[in-house]
Motif scaffolding. Structure first.
Motif, PDB file in Angstrom:
ATOM      1  N   UNK A   1       0.831  -1.203   0.000  1.00 18.27           N
ATOM      2  CA  UNK A   1       0.000   0.000   0.000  1.00 18.27           C
ATOM      3  C   UNK A   1       0.865   1.252   0.000  1.00 18.27           C
ATOM      4  N   UNK A   2       2.046   1.165   0.619  1.00 13.89           N
ATOM      5  CA  UNK A   2       2.979   2.292   0.543  1.00 13.89           C
ATOM      6  C   UNK A   2       3.410   2.566  -0.883  1.00 13.89           C
ATOM      7  N   UNK A   3       3.715   1.493  -1.633  1.00 15.38           N
ATOM      8  CA  UNK A   3       4.062   1.657  -3.055  1.00 15.38           C
ATOM      9  C   UNK A   3       2.888   2.214  -3.852  1.00 15.38           C
ATOM     10  N   UNK A   4       1.684   1.752  -3.517  1.00 17.39           N
ATOM     11  CA  UNK A   4       0.492   2.255  -4.205  1.00 17.39           C
ATOM     12  C   UNK A   4       0.342   3.766  -4.004  1.00 17.39           C
ATOM     13  N   UNK A   5       0.464   4.225  -2.745  1.00 18.92           N
ATOM     14  CA  UNK A   5       0.353   5.656  -2.469  1.00 18.92           C
ATOM     15  C   UNK A   5       1.452   6.431  -3.215  1.00 18.92           C
ATOM     16  N   UNK A   6       2.663   5.861  -3.263  1.00 20.66           N
ATOM     17  CA  UNK A   6       3.756   6.542  -3.952  1.00 20.66           C
ATOM     18  C   UNK A   6       3.453   6.676  -5.447  1.00 20.66           C
ATOM     19  N   UNK A   7       2.984   5.593  -6.074  1.00 22.30           N
ATOM     20  CA  UNK A   7       2.708   5.635  -7.510  1.00 22.30           C
ATOM     21  C   UNK A   7       1.574   6.606  -7.821  1.00 22.30           C
ATOM     22  N   UNK A   8       0.496   6.576  -7.013  1.00 26.12           N
ATOM     23  CA  UNK A   8      -0.611   7.499  -7.245  1.00 26.12           C
ATOM     24  C   UNK A   8      -0.172   8.938  -7.002  1.00 26.12           C
ATOM     25  N   UNK A   9       0.632   9.141  -5.948  1.00 25.80           N
ATOM     26  CA  UNK A   9       1.114  10.484  -5.655  1.00 25.80           C
ATOM     27  C   UNK A   9       2.047  11.017  -6.735  1.00 25.80           C
ATOM     28  N   UNK A  10       2.937  10.154  -7.239  1.00 27.13           N
ATOM     29  CA  UNK A  10       3.848  10.569  -8.307  1.00 27.13           C
ATOM     30  C   UNK A  10       3.075  10.954  -9.568  1.00 27.13           C
ATOM     31  N   UNK A  11       2.080  10.148  -9.909  1.00 30.15           N
ATOM     32  CA  UNK A  11       1.246  10.442 -11.076  1.00 30.15           C
ATOM     33  C   UNK A  11       0.488  11.761 -10.889  1.00 30.15           C
ATOM     34  N   UNK A  12      -0.003  11.993  -9.635  1.00 28.71           N
ATOM     35  CA  UNK A  12      -0.736  13.233  -9.364  1.00 28.71           C
ATOM     36  C   UNK A  12       0.180  14.453  -9.451  1.00 28.71           C
TER      37      UNK A  12
ATOM     38  N   UNK B   1      -0.228   0.182 -20.273  1.00 25.81           N
ATOM     39  CA  UNK B   1      -0.325  -0.158 -18.851  1.00 25.81           C
ATOM     40  C   UNK B   1       1.050  -0.100 -18.211  1.00 25.81           C
ATOM     41  N   UNK B   2       1.200   0.796 -17.235  1.00 32.27           N
ATOM     42  CA  UNK B   2       2.486   0.950 -16.559  1.00 32.27           C
ATOM     43  C   UNK B   2       2.562   0.192 -15.243  1.00 32.27           C
ATOM     44  N   UNK B   3       3.633   0.468 -14.491  1.00 34.88           N
ATOM     45  CA  UNK B   3       3.869  -0.213 -13.214  1.00 34.88           C
ATOM     46  C   UNK B   3       2.728   0.052 -12.237  1.00 34.88           C
ATOM     47  N   UNK B   4       2.259   1.315 -12.158  1.00 36.54           N
ATOM     48  CA  UNK B   4       1.191   1.666 -11.231  1.00 36.54           C
ATOM     49  C   UNK B   4      -0.085   0.902 -11.505  1.00 36.54           C
ATOM     50  N   UNK B   5      -0.458   0.775 -12.795  1.00 36.71           N
ATOM     51  CA  UNK B   5      -1.675   0.052 -13.146  1.00 36.71           C
ATOM     52  C   UNK B   5      -1.570  -1.420 -12.770  1.00 36.71           C
ATOM     53  N   UNK B   6      -0.396  -2.010 -13.022  1.00 34.01           N
ATOM     54  CA  UNK B   6      -0.203  -3.419 -12.662  1.00 34.01           C
ATOM     55  C   UNK B   6      -0.217  -3.615 -11.147  1.00 34.01           C
ATOM     56  N   UNK B   7       0.348  -2.637 -10.433  1.00 27.39           N
ATOM     57  CA  UNK B   7       0.357  -2.722  -8.970  1.00 27.39           C
ATOM     58  C   UNK B   7      -1.072  -2.671  -8.429  1.00 27.39           C
ATOM     59  N   UNK B   8      -1.884  -1.775  -8.987  1.00 26.42           N
ATOM     60  CA  UNK B   8      -3.281  -1.665  -8.561  1.00 26.42           C
ATOM     61  C   UNK B   8      -4.020  -2.975  -8.807  1.00 26.42           C
ATOM     62  N   UNK B   9      -3.821  -3.542  -9.979  1.00 31.82           N
ATOM     63  CA  UNK B   9      -4.499  -4.796 -10.302  1.00 31.82           C
ATOM     64  C   UNK B   9      -4.038  -5.935  -9.395  1.00 31.82           C
ATOM     65  N   UNK B  10      -2.730  -5.955  -9.077  1.00 34.88           N
ATOM     66  CA  UNK B  10      -2.206  -7.053  -8.266  1.00 34.88           C
ATOM     67  C   UNK B  10      -2.705  -6.982  -6.821  1.00 34.88           C
ATOM     68  N   UNK B  11      -2.591  -5.822  -6.179  1.00 34.82           N
ATOM     69  CA  UNK B  11      -2.937  -5.782  -4.757  1.00 34.82           C
ATOM     70  C   UNK B  11      -4.447  -5.801  -4.532  1.00 34.82           C
ATOM     71  N   UNK B  12      -5.228  -5.411  -5.566  1.00 36.74           N
ATOM     72  CA  UNK B  12      -6.691  -5.495  -5.443  1.00 36.74           C
ATOM     73  C   UNK B  12      -7.235  -6.812  -5.988  1.00 36.74           C
ATOM     74  N   UNK B  13      -6.328  -7.625  -6.540  1.00 35.67           N
ATOM     75  CA  UNK B  13      -6.716  -8.899  -7.162  1.00 35.67           C
ATOM     76  C   UNK B  13      -7.792  -8.670  -8.233  1.00 35.67           C
TER      77      UNK B  13
END
Length: 376
Positions: A281-292, A338-350
């Motif tokens: 979830x820390x990586x998720x927040x970082x990826x969303x924050x970086x994109x924002x 599809x970048x790293x952030x999109x794949x991360x979202x799909x993986x941790x949300x299954x």
């Protein structure tokens, strides 16, 4: 004394031999309960007493607690626990032996005479257990069915024995503390090994995805940013300990914004994430924050990000509902790949995620299964 039971006192050589034998058994005792039982039996034998008990001061509550006894009916043990301000209590307060030849004539014992009568004793002595460092550990008592005059020889014997018993109690407590410390250290080491394995797995995945999706000249900056995000999450876990990581703190750390920054708001129940969930979830927040910051709401002064989470009741297993909603920034555009952030979202949300690219900004709704969390 009129009415006292005649004392069958041991000759000095005999009690010295008995004291040596009792002490040898005490030293050989493998644990605190055995020490307590041996100390009570030896004290009763040294005094030719009818009853005996050993109370230790509980390290947490500071109260005297019976840990060993001889002769008393189990029905009276709980009642005897309450008799703490008479002979035992006096011995502890004074740090010296206290003798009550006849409880019927002792005014300080008046409140507890009924309990003593039911238990069956009329005389008692209590000797404090004080180790060589001067710490008061408890008290050992011997009791008699009839009024009893305690001789100098008897009190000298119990004083010698109490010193040995105190040392053995202190030794057992040190050993127990050492075992508990070793067990805690073992748990910490195992947790550390587990976290390192997880961390290496995550780093390998990040390196591979970053190299695959970005040109070589951009790899270093992107990969370094993601490693720093991992470091911040791991650093928080070290601060919070085995309890996990607070989600609010994790969010602020990964967005690298002060808590007072009005552009980001968060809302949700108190939640401590496990180590594995904190990294993801820390990586998720970082990826969303970086994109924002690059393309979305945080790229302009008027932009806002609202983060909300909840733990729905009745959900199957432990899962968190998370919403990331941007507003006031540029219109969100659907990415061409599809970048790293999109794949991360799909993986941790299954796969249980919805991304909406709207004129008002990006909105991301996820259901994230948690591997461990505490809320309150």
């Amino acid at each position: 004394m009129q009415g006292s039971r005649a004392e069958a006192e041991l000759p000095p050589a005999d009690w010295a031999a008995d004291l040596l034998s009792f002490t040898d058994r005490l030293i050989a005792s493998p644990d605190l309960q055995t020490v307590a039982d041996e100390a009570v039996q030896a004290s009763v034998a040294l005094h030719r007493a009818d009853f005996g008990k050993l109370k230790l001061i509980d390290p947490v509550s500071g109260r005297l607690r019976i840990v060993g006894q001889h002769g008393f009916s189990p029905d009276f043990i709980s009642a005897l626990e309450t008799v703490s301000d008479c002979c035992c209590g006096r011995a502890v307060r004074r740090r010296e032996p206290v003798i009550i030849v006849d409880i019927e004539r002792d005014e300080g014992f008046a409140e507890y005479r009924a309990i003593a009568a039911r238990a069956g004793f009329r005389a008692v002595q209590s000797t404090p257990l004080i180790d060589r460092s001067g710490e008061l550990l408890g008290v050992v008592s011997t009791h008699f069915r009839e009024p009893h005059v305690f001789s100098h020889c008897q009190m000298q014997a119990i004083a010698h024995y109490a010193r040995y018993a105190a040392e053995m109690v202190a030794r057992c407590r040190r050993e127990q503390a050492a075992r508990e410390s070793a067990e805690r250290q073992s748990l910490v080491n195992e947790e550390l090994r587990h976290r390192v394995r997880n961390l290496l797995t995550v780093i390998e995945a990040i390196a591979w995805e970053t190299a695959r999706a970005n040109p070589p000249e951009d790899f270093t900056d992107i990969f370094s940013g993601r490693l720093r995000a991992l470091y911040r999450a791991q650093n928080l876990l070290m601060d919070f300990g085995v309890a996990g990581c607070d989600i609010r703190t994790l969010l602020r750390e990964q967005l690298m914004l002060p808590e007072s920054d009005p552009r980001v708001t968060c809302k949700g129940p108190a939640l401590m994430l496990s180590a594995a969930d904190s990294l993801d979830i820390g990586l998720l927040f970082y990826e969303l924050g970086t994109n924002a910051r690059k393309y979305g709401a945080l790229s302009v002064a008027r932009g806002r990000v609202a983060v909300e989470w909840s733990l729905p009741e009745g959900a199957e297993g432990m899962a968190m509902q998370l919403r990331w909603r941007e507003s006031g920034g540029p219109a969100a555009e659907v990415p061409v790949r599809q970048g790293f952030g999109s794949k991360l979202i799909r993986r941790i949300s299954r796969g249980n995620a919805q991304l909406r690219f709207e004129a008002t900004g990006l909105t991301c709704d996820l259901t994230i299964p948690l591997r461990g969390a505490n809320n309150g």
